[in-house]
Motif scaffolding. Structure first.
Motif, PDB file in Angstrom:
ATOM      1  N   MET A  65       0.976  -1.309  -0.131  1.00 24.95           N
ATOM      2  CA  MET A  65      -0.137  -0.134  -0.083  1.00 24.95           C
ATOM      3  C   MET A  65       1.125   1.310  -0.462  1.00 24.95           C
ATOM      4  O   MET A  65       0.704   1.990  -1.380  1.00 24.95           O
ATOM      5  CB  MET A  65      -0.460   0.045   0.983  1.00 24.95           C
ATOM      6  N   SER A  66       2.071   1.174   0.858  1.00 27.15           N
ATOM      7  CA  SER A  66       2.828   2.641   0.824  1.00 27.15           C
ATOM      8  C   SER A  66       3.254   2.862  -0.566  1.00 27.15           C
ATOM      9  O   SER A  66       3.142   3.971  -0.560  1.00 27.15           O
ATOM     10  CB  SER A  66       3.934   2.450   1.782  1.00 27.15           C
ATOM     11  N   ARG A  67       3.905   1.591  -1.335  1.00 30.19           N
ATOM     12  CA  ARG A  67       4.875   1.862  -2.324  1.00 30.19           C
ATOM     13  C   ARG A  67       3.538   2.279  -3.328  1.00 30.19           C
ATOM     14  O   ARG A  67       3.674   2.929  -3.975  1.00 30.19           O
ATOM     15  CB  ARG A  67       5.218   0.637  -2.525  1.00 30.19           C
ATOM     16  N   PHE A 129      -7.324   5.243   5.987  1.00 23.85           N
ATOM     17  CA  PHE A 129      -6.592   6.100   5.507  1.00 23.85           C
ATOM     18  C   PHE A 129      -6.981   7.318   6.249  1.00 23.85           C
ATOM     19  O   PHE A 129      -8.078   7.596   6.247  1.00 23.85           O
ATOM     20  CB  PHE A 129      -7.312   5.389   4.081  1.00 23.85           C
ATOM     21  N   THR A 130      -6.293   8.189   5.976  1.00 23.31           N
ATOM     22  CA  THR A 130      -6.257   9.456   6.857  1.00 23.31           C
ATOM     23  C   THR A 130      -5.208  10.413   5.537  1.00 23.31           C
ATOM     24  O   THR A 130      -4.360  10.308   5.547  1.00 23.31           O
ATOM     25  CB  THR A 130      -5.812   9.770   8.200  1.00 23.31           C
ATOM     26  N   GLN A 131      -6.381  11.997   4.904  1.00 19.95           N
ATOM     27  CA  GLN A 131      -5.212  13.011   4.354  1.00 19.95           C
ATOM     28  C   GLN A 131      -4.761  13.160   5.293  1.00 19.95           C
ATOM     29  O   GLN A 131      -5.256  14.231   6.153  1.00 19.95           O
ATOM     30  CB  GLN A 131      -6.893  13.366   2.912  1.00 19.95           C
ATOM     31  N   ALA A 139      -0.352  13.322   1.784  1.00 22.17           N
ATOM     32  CA  ALA A 139      -0.281  12.821   1.986  1.00 22.17           C
ATOM     33  C   ALA A 139      -0.804  11.884   3.087  1.00 22.17           C
ATOM     34  O   ALA A 139      -2.025  12.352   2.736  1.00 22.17           O
ATOM     35  CB  ALA A 139       1.458  12.502   3.598  1.00 22.17           C
ATOM     36  N   PHE A 140      -0.981  10.494   3.050  1.00 19.95           N
ATOM     37  CA  PHE A 140      -1.845  10.173   3.878  1.00 19.95           C
ATOM     38  C   PHE A 140      -1.386   9.424   4.911  1.00 19.95           C
ATOM     39  O   PHE A 140      -0.124   8.698   4.679  1.00 19.95           O
ATOM     40  CB  PHE A 140      -2.617   8.692   2.611  1.00 19.95           C
ATOM     41  N   SER A 152      -6.152 -22.567  18.133  1.00 19.28           N
ATOM     42  CA  SER A 152      -6.263 -21.779  19.681  1.00 19.28           C
ATOM     43  C   SER A 152      -5.341 -20.548  19.657  1.00 19.28           C
ATOM     44  O   SER A 152      -5.466 -19.916  20.283  1.00 19.28           O
ATOM     45  CB  SER A 152      -5.696 -22.781  20.978  1.00 19.28           C
ATOM     46  N   VAL A 153      -3.933 -20.208  18.282  1.00 20.93           N
ATOM     47  CA  VAL A 153      -3.615 -19.558  18.395  1.00 20.93           C
ATOM     48  C   VAL A 153      -4.182 -18.699  18.007  1.00 20.93           C
ATOM     49  O   VAL A 153      -4.848 -18.226  16.170  1.00 20.93           O
ATOM     50  CB  VAL A 153      -2.451 -19.958  17.633  1.00 20.93           C
ATOM     51  N   VAL A 154      -4.093 -17.413  18.409  1.00 19.27           N
ATOM     52  CA  VAL A 154      -4.916 -16.434  18.390  1.00 19.27           C
ATOM     53  C   VAL A 154      -3.491 -15.069  18.127  1.00 19.27           C
ATOM     54  O   VAL A 154      -3.082 -14.416  19.088  1.00 19.27           O
ATOM     55  CB  VAL A 154      -5.687 -15.731  18.979  1.00 19.27           C
ATOM     56  N   ARG A 155      -2.680 -14.407  17.256  1.00 21.58           N
ATOM     57  CA  ARG A 155      -1.618 -13.234  17.400  1.00 21.58           C
ATOM     58  C   ARG A 155      -1.891 -12.015  16.514  1.00 21.58           C
ATOM     59  O   ARG A 155      -3.063 -11.984  15.424  1.00 21.58           O
ATOM     60  CB  ARG A 155      -0.929 -13.979  16.834  1.00 21.58           C
ATOM     61  N   THR A 156      -1.977 -10.720  17.233  1.00 20.82           N
ATOM     62  CA  THR A 156      -2.511  -9.963  16.251  1.00 20.82           C
ATOM     63  C   THR A 156      -1.449  -8.638  15.876  1.00 20.82           C
ATOM     64  O   THR A 156      -0.570  -8.822  16.842  1.00 20.82           O
ATOM     65  CB  THR A 156      -3.539  -8.704  17.177  1.00 20.82           C
ATOM     66  N   ALA A 157      -0.816  -7.484  15.418  1.00 21.10           N
ATOM     67  CA  ALA A 157       0.124  -6.893  14.711  1.00 21.10           C
ATOM     68  C   ALA A 157      -0.921  -6.118  14.551  1.00 21.10           C
ATOM     69  O   ALA A 157      -2.094  -5.795  13.779  1.00 21.10           O
ATOM     70  CB  ALA A 157       0.738  -7.454  13.543  1.00 21.10           C
ATOM     71  N   ASP A 158      -0.315  -4.699  14.335  1.00 20.43           N
ATOM     72  CA  ASP A 158      -0.523  -3.453  13.997  1.00 20.43           C
ATOM     73  C   ASP A 158       0.787  -2.483  13.144  1.00 20.43           C
ATOM     74  O   ASP A 158       1.645  -2.526  13.411  1.00 20.43           O
ATOM     75  CB  ASP A 158      -0.729  -1.904  14.974  1.00 20.43           C
ATOM     76  N   PHE A 159       0.238  -2.253  11.662  1.00 16.87           N
ATOM     77  CA  PHE A 159       1.248  -1.378  10.989  1.00 16.87           C
ATOM     78  C   PHE A 159       0.525  -0.079  10.693  1.00 16.87           C
ATOM     79  O   PHE A 159      -0.753   0.309  10.904  1.00 16.87           O
ATOM     80  CB  PHE A 159       1.259  -2.537   9.673  1.00 16.87           C
ATOM     81  N   TYR A 160       1.900   0.961  10.740  1.00 19.81           N
ATOM     82  CA  TYR A 160       1.557   2.111  10.654  1.00 19.81           C
ATOM     83  C   TYR A 160       2.381   3.148   9.637  1.00 19.81           C
ATOM     84  O   TYR A 160       3.770   2.362   9.364  1.00 19.81           O
ATOM     85  CB  TYR A 160       1.389   3.366  11.788  1.00 19.81           C
ATOM     86  N   ASP A 161       1.715   3.900   8.696  1.00 16.88           N
ATOM     87  CA  ASP A 161       3.093   4.031   7.509  1.00 16.88           C
ATOM     88  C   ASP A 161       2.759   5.891   7.415  1.00 16.88           C
ATOM     89  O   ASP A 161       1.017   5.882   7.021  1.00 16.88           O
ATOM     90  CB  ASP A 161       3.243   3.297   6.699  1.00 16.88           C
ATOM     91  N   THR A 162       3.395   6.510   7.461  1.00 18.09           N
ATOM     92  CA  THR A 162       2.764   7.895   6.293  1.00 18.09           C
ATOM     93  C   THR A 162       3.294   8.256   5.243  1.00 18.09           C
ATOM     94  O   THR A 162       5.245   7.815   5.786  1.00 18.09           O
ATOM     95  CB  THR A 162       2.979   8.698   7.431  1.00 18.09           C
ATOM     96  N   VAL A 163       2.787   8.380   3.987  1.00 21.91           N
ATOM     97  CA  VAL A 163       2.855   8.204   3.053  1.00 21.91           C
ATOM     98  C   VAL A 163       2.395   9.164   2.315  1.00 21.91           C
ATOM     99  O   VAL A 163       1.685   9.791   1.602  1.00 21.91           O
ATOM    100  CB  VAL A 163       3.070   6.905   2.045  1.00 21.91           C
ATOM    101  N   THR A 164       4.021  10.468   1.328  1.00 17.77           N
ATOM    102  CA  THR A 164       3.638  11.445   0.503  1.00 17.77           C
ATOM    103  C   THR A 164       3.157  10.950  -0.842  1.00 17.77           C
ATOM    104  O   THR A 164       4.103   9.833  -1.521  1.00 17.77           O
ATOM    105  CB  THR A 164       4.812  12.025   0.601  1.00 17.77           C
TER     106      THR A 164
END
Length: 171
Positions: A65-67, A129-131, A139-140, A152-164
């Motif tokens: 998405m960033s690319r 998505f935030t403009q 940027a977004f 029974s295996v549950v894992r979460t992850a968060d990802f952040y990026d700001t792209v021009t």
């Protein structure tokens, strides 16, 4: 089995004694317990490795998405979970859209559905998505949360990026 002693008297040994049999059964039980414990531990480790691999693959979704945002010239924010990117001529090129728990990719001027970016065991629990518009450009900010679930295996992850956007920044 026949055993001879010095006085040439023959003694018959008919088998193992009860104590020896119990001793061998105890050793077999201990070894079996150790092997089963090792197999259970290996199974848990494998499941954890698969979960971490799935979350690592989810980071490639964020990179994609960033690319795409970085390479395009303008964008339309349809909703906080739906972003359409446009090329230098203003023609629709790519759309990222959250549909239920799947992140969908649509491509081409007609924005044809090409597939879900997340794998079947990974659900996208949040996408935003935030403009951001400044005098220097547009940027977004992209925020994505994913959850891996298998048994029974549950894992979460968060990802952040700001792209021009490519065509928006001022020198």
């Amino acid at each position: 089995m026949q055993i001879f002693f010095k006085n040439k008297k023959l003694i018959n040994s008919g088998g193992y004694a009860l104590v020896e049999t119990i001793f061998y059964i105890a050793i077999l039980g201990i070894l079996s317990t150790a092997v089963i414990s090792a197999l259970v531990t290996m199974g848990k480790t494998f499941k954890e490795t698969v979960a971490q691999t799935a979350l690592l693959q989810s980071s490639s979704i964020m990179e994609r998405m960033s690319r795409e945002v970085r390479q395009d010239y303008s964008a339309t924010l349809v909703s906080s979970t739906d972003l359409i990117l446009k090329d230098s001529a203003g023609v629709n090129k790519t759309e990222f859209k959250l549909s239920g728990t799947d992140l969908q990719l649509l491509e081409g001027s007609g924005l044809t559905f090409t597939g879900n970016l997340n794998s079947p065991n990974v659900t996208v629990t949040a996408l935003s998505f935030t403009q951001i518009t400044t005098t220097q450009g547009k940027a977004f900010k992209v925020v994505m949360s994913v959850r891996y679930t298998l048994g029974s295996v549950v894992r979460t992850a968060d990802f952040y990026d700001t792209v021009t956007l490519r065509g928006s920044y001022v020198h």
